[in-house]
Design a protein around this motif. Structure first.
Motif, PDB file in Angstrom:
ATOM      1  N   HIS A 118      13.110  -9.236 -60.455  1.00  0.00           N
ATOM      2  CA  HIS A 118      12.109  -8.590 -61.313  1.00  0.00           C
ATOM      3  C   HIS A 118      12.497  -8.647 -62.788  1.00  0.00           C
ATOM      4  O   HIS A 118      11.873  -7.982 -63.631  1.00  0.00           O
ATOM      5  CB  HIS A 118      11.903  -7.128 -60.886  1.00  0.00           C
ATOM      6  CG  HIS A 118      11.180  -6.981 -59.583  1.00  0.00           C
ATOM      7  ND1 HIS A 118      11.796  -7.152 -58.361  1.00  0.00           N
ATOM      8  CD2 HIS A 118       9.878  -6.696 -59.312  1.00  0.00           C
ATOM      9  CE1 HIS A 118      10.901  -6.971 -57.390  1.00  0.00           C
ATOM     10  NE2 HIS A 118       9.733  -6.698 -57.943  1.00  0.00           N
ATOM     11  N   THR A 141       8.323  -3.733 -52.668  1.00  0.00           N
ATOM     12  CA  THR A 141       8.533  -4.465 -53.904  1.00  0.00           C
ATOM     13  C   THR A 141       7.278  -4.531 -54.759  1.00  0.00           C
ATOM     14  O   THR A 141       6.156  -4.397 -54.251  1.00  0.00           O
ATOM     15  CB  THR A 141       9.010  -5.902 -53.583  1.00  0.00           C
ATOM     16  OG1 THR A 141       9.222  -6.641 -54.785  1.00  0.00           O
ATOM     17  CG2 THR A 141       7.996  -6.639 -52.722  1.00  0.00           C
ATOM     18  N   GLU A 146       6.942  -7.405 -56.903  1.00  0.00           N
ATOM     19  CA  GLU A 146       6.685  -8.839 -56.798  1.00  0.00           C
ATOM     20  C   GLU A 146       6.902  -9.317 -55.359  1.00  0.00           C
ATOM     21  O   GLU A 146       7.990  -9.158 -54.799  1.00  0.00           O
ATOM     22  CB  GLU A 146       7.611  -9.612 -57.741  1.00  0.00           C
ATOM     23  CG  GLU A 146       7.323  -9.392 -59.223  1.00  0.00           C
ATOM     24  CD  GLU A 146       6.101 -10.168 -59.709  1.00  0.00           C
ATOM     25  OE1 GLU A 146       5.183 -10.429 -58.896  1.00  0.00           O
ATOM     26  OE2 GLU A 146       6.062 -10.500 -60.907  1.00  0.00           O
ATOM     27  N   SER A 147       5.880  -9.958 -54.804  1.00  0.00           N
ATOM     28  CA  SER A 147       5.973 -10.370 -53.406  1.00  0.00           C
ATOM     29  C   SER A 147       6.989 -11.488 -53.198  1.00  0.00           C
ATOM     30  O   SER A 147       7.567 -11.614 -52.114  1.00  0.00           O
ATOM     31  CB  SER A 147       4.601 -10.820 -52.902  1.00  0.00           C
ATOM     32  OG  SER A 147       4.185 -12.016 -53.538  1.00  0.00           O
ATOM     33  N   PHE A 148       7.236 -12.317 -54.214  1.00  0.00           N
ATOM     34  CA  PHE A 148       8.179 -13.417 -54.030  1.00  0.00           C
ATOM     35  C   PHE A 148       9.619 -12.924 -53.958  1.00  0.00           C
ATOM     36  O   PHE A 148      10.505 -13.666 -53.508  1.00  0.00           O
ATOM     37  CB  PHE A 148       8.061 -14.430 -55.187  1.00  0.00           C
ATOM     38  CG  PHE A 148       8.813 -14.036 -56.423  1.00  0.00           C
ATOM     39  CD1 PHE A 148      10.107 -14.498 -56.639  1.00  0.00           C
ATOM     40  CD2 PHE A 148       8.250 -13.188 -57.374  1.00  0.00           C
ATOM     41  CE1 PHE A 148      10.818 -14.139 -57.772  1.00  0.00           C
ATOM     42  CE2 PHE A 148       8.945 -12.830 -58.497  1.00  0.00           C
ATOM     43  CZ  PHE A 148      10.242 -13.306 -58.702  1.00  0.00           C
ATOM     44  N   SER A 202       0.256  -4.866 -47.897  1.00  0.00           N
ATOM     45  CA  SER A 202       0.154  -4.345 -49.255  1.00  0.00           C
ATOM     46  C   SER A 202      -0.374  -2.921 -49.165  1.00  0.00           C
ATOM     47  O   SER A 202      -1.340  -2.657 -48.434  1.00  0.00           O
ATOM     48  CB  SER A 202      -0.806  -5.184 -50.103  1.00  0.00           C
ATOM     49  OG  SER A 202      -0.278  -6.448 -50.382  1.00  0.00           O
ATOM     50  N   GLY A 258       2.478 -11.739 -64.211  1.00  0.00           N
ATOM     51  CA  GLY A 258       2.956 -11.882 -62.848  1.00  0.00           C
ATOM     52  C   GLY A 258       3.722 -13.186 -62.668  1.00  0.00           C
ATOM     53  O   GLY A 258       3.476 -14.173 -63.362  1.00  0.00           O
ATOM     54  N   ASN A 259       4.667 -13.193 -61.728  1.00  0.00           N
ATOM     55  CA  ASN A 259       5.422 -14.408 -61.463  1.00  0.00           C
ATOM     56  C   ASN A 259       4.566 -15.409 -60.691  1.00  0.00           C
ATOM     57  O   ASN A 259       3.839 -15.023 -59.774  1.00  0.00           O
ATOM     58  CB  ASN A 259       6.690 -14.070 -60.665  1.00  0.00           C
ATOM     59  CG  ASN A 259       7.591 -15.265 -60.502  1.00  0.00           C
ATOM     60  OD1 ASN A 259       7.393 -16.094 -59.622  1.00  0.00           O
ATOM     61  ND2 ASN A 259       8.590 -15.371 -61.368  1.00  0.00           N
ATOM     62  N   SER A 290       4.314 -15.162 -56.885  1.00  0.00           N
ATOM     63  CA  SER A 290       3.822 -13.928 -56.264  1.00  0.00           C
ATOM     64  C   SER A 290       2.363 -14.040 -55.851  1.00  0.00           C
ATOM     65  O   SER A 290       1.579 -14.817 -56.409  1.00  0.00           O
ATOM     66  CB  SER A 290       3.991 -12.740 -57.215  1.00  0.00           C
ATOM     67  OG  SER A 290       5.258 -12.152 -57.065  1.00  0.00           O
ATOM     68  N   THR A 291       2.015 -13.235 -54.870  1.00  0.00           N
ATOM     69  CA  THR A 291       0.644 -13.138 -54.371  1.00  0.00           C
ATOM     70  C   THR A 291       0.229 -11.680 -54.359  1.00  0.00           C
ATOM     71  O   THR A 291       0.938 -10.825 -53.836  1.00  0.00           O
ATOM     72  CB  THR A 291       0.547 -13.717 -52.947  1.00  0.00           C
ATOM     73  OG1 THR A 291       0.851 -15.117 -52.987  1.00  0.00           O
ATOM     74  CG2 THR A 291      -0.845 -13.525 -52.361  1.00  0.00           C
ATOM     75  N   TYR A 292      -0.904 -11.396 -54.972  1.00  0.00           N
ATOM     76  CA  TYR A 292      -1.461 -10.040 -54.994  1.00  0.00           C
ATOM     77  C   TYR A 292      -2.869 -10.082 -54.393  1.00  0.00           C
ATOM     78  O   TYR A 292      -3.656 -10.970 -54.730  1.00  0.00           O
ATOM     79  CB  TYR A 292      -1.555  -9.489 -56.421  1.00  0.00           C
ATOM     80  CG  TYR A 292      -0.370  -9.777 -57.303  1.00  0.00           C
ATOM     81  CD1 TYR A 292       0.892  -9.251 -57.022  1.00  0.00           C
ATOM     82  CD2 TYR A 292      -0.503 -10.582 -58.422  1.00  0.00           C
ATOM     83  CE1 TYR A 292       1.971  -9.512 -57.840  1.00  0.00           C
ATOM     84  CE2 TYR A 292       0.573 -10.845 -59.254  1.00  0.00           C
ATOM     85  CZ  TYR A 292       1.808 -10.320 -58.953  1.00  0.00           C
ATOM     86  OH  TYR A 292       2.878 -10.600 -59.770  1.00  0.00           O
ATOM     87  N   ASN A 326      -2.572 -16.029 -54.803  1.00  0.00           N
ATOM     88  CA  ASN A 326      -1.350 -16.461 -55.471  1.00  0.00           C
ATOM     89  C   ASN A 326      -1.580 -16.644 -56.967  1.00  0.00           C
ATOM     90  O   ASN A 326      -2.626 -17.133 -57.404  1.00  0.00           O
ATOM     91  CB  ASN A 326      -0.862 -17.770 -54.851  1.00  0.00           C
ATOM     92  CG  ASN A 326       0.285 -18.381 -55.623  1.00  0.00           C
ATOM     93  OD1 ASN A 326       0.094 -19.342 -56.351  1.00  0.00           O
ATOM     94  ND2 ASN A 326       1.482 -17.806 -55.495  1.00  0.00           N
TER      95      ASN A 326
END
Length: 465
Positions: free
Chosen positions: A24, A190, A192-194, A206, A241-242, A245-247, A251
């Motif tokens: 992060h 977390t 960030e999902s990654f 989520s 966002g990275n 990552s997926t929100y 993605n």
């Protein structure tokens, strides 16, 4: 901004906690922290990470800490996690969010019996400490988290580490993500999902807006179900966002391809190459190049070894210096070329002005600027990713004030088909020296997400809450 990571495991969790928190680091550059619970009770470490990366500062703590449950954070503001002793028991707490009514809540806490709050340098109160005080009004941790979120004007996602596991609460409007991963004998939570992928976790769920779960090595137990209404920050995908990552099932990298594609569909510019401003502009440029057929080029290389993300420092000159120093030009790809440069956004304009001069100074014939979001017209009241102290620092607002007065109606300037919008863009283009300028339309940007517009926060572009 800030980000957090938590682990509950049947084995020692410190390895996963250390690396999950480190993932992060793109969300903050000021402080990092970890807290664990094990046989020796609670242990905590907090370090300043302004002049050294998280891993370097926490290597000794990594070797010395042990426990089955833990939370960590990267923060761009207050020190955290905090250790708290209250009628609810001992716990550690970390947060992601912003409190607009902090002074009001502090005074309310004093009236309800709070004796004091520790003052940080600069005279501010630690927002995470205030959240803990609000939680302590409840008869249980979960009830206290609900009460805290209901009292806060702004946004607040929370992790609370206890002897029973980790209590996780997503902001009531879901403006930031809270994601649960699982592997054999462990669960993590977390931003960030990654962050959990290389640690062997897979996606579990989520949390929905306002949802509160208790995370243990056995799973995630819902203590307060999610609300239906959601306003997740669209800038997560566009900018901070990275890419891995997926929100909400989307993605970040893929969404940016869609943005670039939509920009190209509405454009007819002739150029020798399309370039993304590293890093967040790169994927937008890929989408644009794929759609337009204009070659994707890299006229400058980003030196990332020691330079952080340029929106992090509090000082504007420091931000501009970082933006300049980390870009190394390749003159042979710039000289006598018509370049189309894509960036995620244009806030004050100082960094893009410097980059444009940098390209012209390296021999570029033309520099066409395309932005992956609409003009930013309002400061964000929900998250601390912007350093603007006043909306008049925003270049679009300054141009509106010049054209129509400081107290002008902003509405016409949000319509990309209006003459007011065209005049604002020309003022920005002229001041910053671009050959041409276009922004992403709000409707196209929303379509790029594939999500219903009612689920997305677009306040900074249209002022609608």
């Amino acid at each position: 901004m800030s980000g957090f990571f938590g682990v509950t495991s049947k084995k020692d969790c410190v390895f996963d906690l250390f690396y999950g928190t480190d993932y992060h680091s793109h969300l903050g550059t000021r402080r990092g922290g970890m807290a664990v619970y094990g046989k020796s009770g609670f242990e905590r470490a907090i370090h300043n990470i302004e002049n050294a990366p998280f891993r370097t500062k926490f290597e000794r703590d990594f070797d010395e800490m042990e426990g089955n449950y833990g939370i960590g954070c990267i923060s761009d503001s207050e020190p955290q996690p905090l250790l708290v002793r209250s009628h609810l028991g001992n716990y550690a707490i970390t947060t992601v969010g912003r409190i607009n009514n902090l002074d009001e809540l502090v005074q309310q806490a004093f009236r309800n019996g709070a004796s004091h709050f520790l003052e940080m340098s600069g005279g501010n109160i630690n927002a995470t400490e205030l959240v803990a005080a609000l939680i302590n009004r409840g008869s249980t941790i979960a009830e206290g988290m609900r009460l805290a979120q209901e009292a806060i004007d702004g946004s607040m996602s929370i992790l609370v580490l206890t002897q029973e596991g980790i209590y996780a609460a997503r902001d009531r409007m879901g403006r930031t993500p809270v994601i649960v991963g699982k592997k054999e004998g462990a669960y993590c939570v977390t931003f960030e999902s990654f962050a959990y992928l290389n640690l062997g976790y897979t996606f579990e769920k989520s949390l929905g807006p306002g949802e509160i779960d208790r995370i243990t090595p056995e799973g995630a137990e819902v203590l307060l179900p999610a609300r239906d209404e959601m306003k997740i920050c669209t800038f997560l995908w566009v900018y901070y966002g990275n890419p891995a990552s997926t929100y909400e099932g989307l993605n970040v990298e893929e969404m940016r391809y869609h943005c670039g594609d939509a920009l190209a569909r509405r454009d007819n510019i002739e150029a020798d190459g399309v370039a993304g401003l590293p890093d967040s502009g790169t994927a937008h440029a890929v989408g644009y190049a794929n759609r337009s057929g204009i070659p994707l080029v890299r006229p400058f290389i980003k030196y990332t070894a020691t330079w952080p993300r340029s929106f992090m420092p509090t000082n504007q000159k420091r931000r501009d210096l970082i933006a300049h120093m980390k870009l190394i030009p390749i003159r042979s790809l710039i000289e006598n070329k018509r370049l189309l440069l894509i960036d995620d956004s244009l806030v004050r304009g100082t960094q893009m002005y410097g980059t444009t001069n940098f390209l012209f100074g390296s021999g570029a014939k033309e520099v066409h600027i395309r932005l992956a979001c609409p003009p930013i017209l309002y400061g964000c009241p929900y998250l601390n990713f912007s350093r603007s102290a006043s909306e008049m620092e925003l270049i679009a607002r300054r141009k509106i004030a010049k054209l129509s007065g400081e107290h002008a109606d902003i509405t016409p300037y949000t319509d990309p088909d209006s003459p007011e919008y065209a005049a604002m863009l020309e003022e920005i283009r002229s001041e910053l020296g671009f050959t041409s300028l276009r922004y992403h339309r709000l409707d196209d940007m929303i379509a790029s997400t594939g999500l219903p517009s009612c689920k997305l926060c677009t306040y900074c572009w249209n002022g609608k809450k």
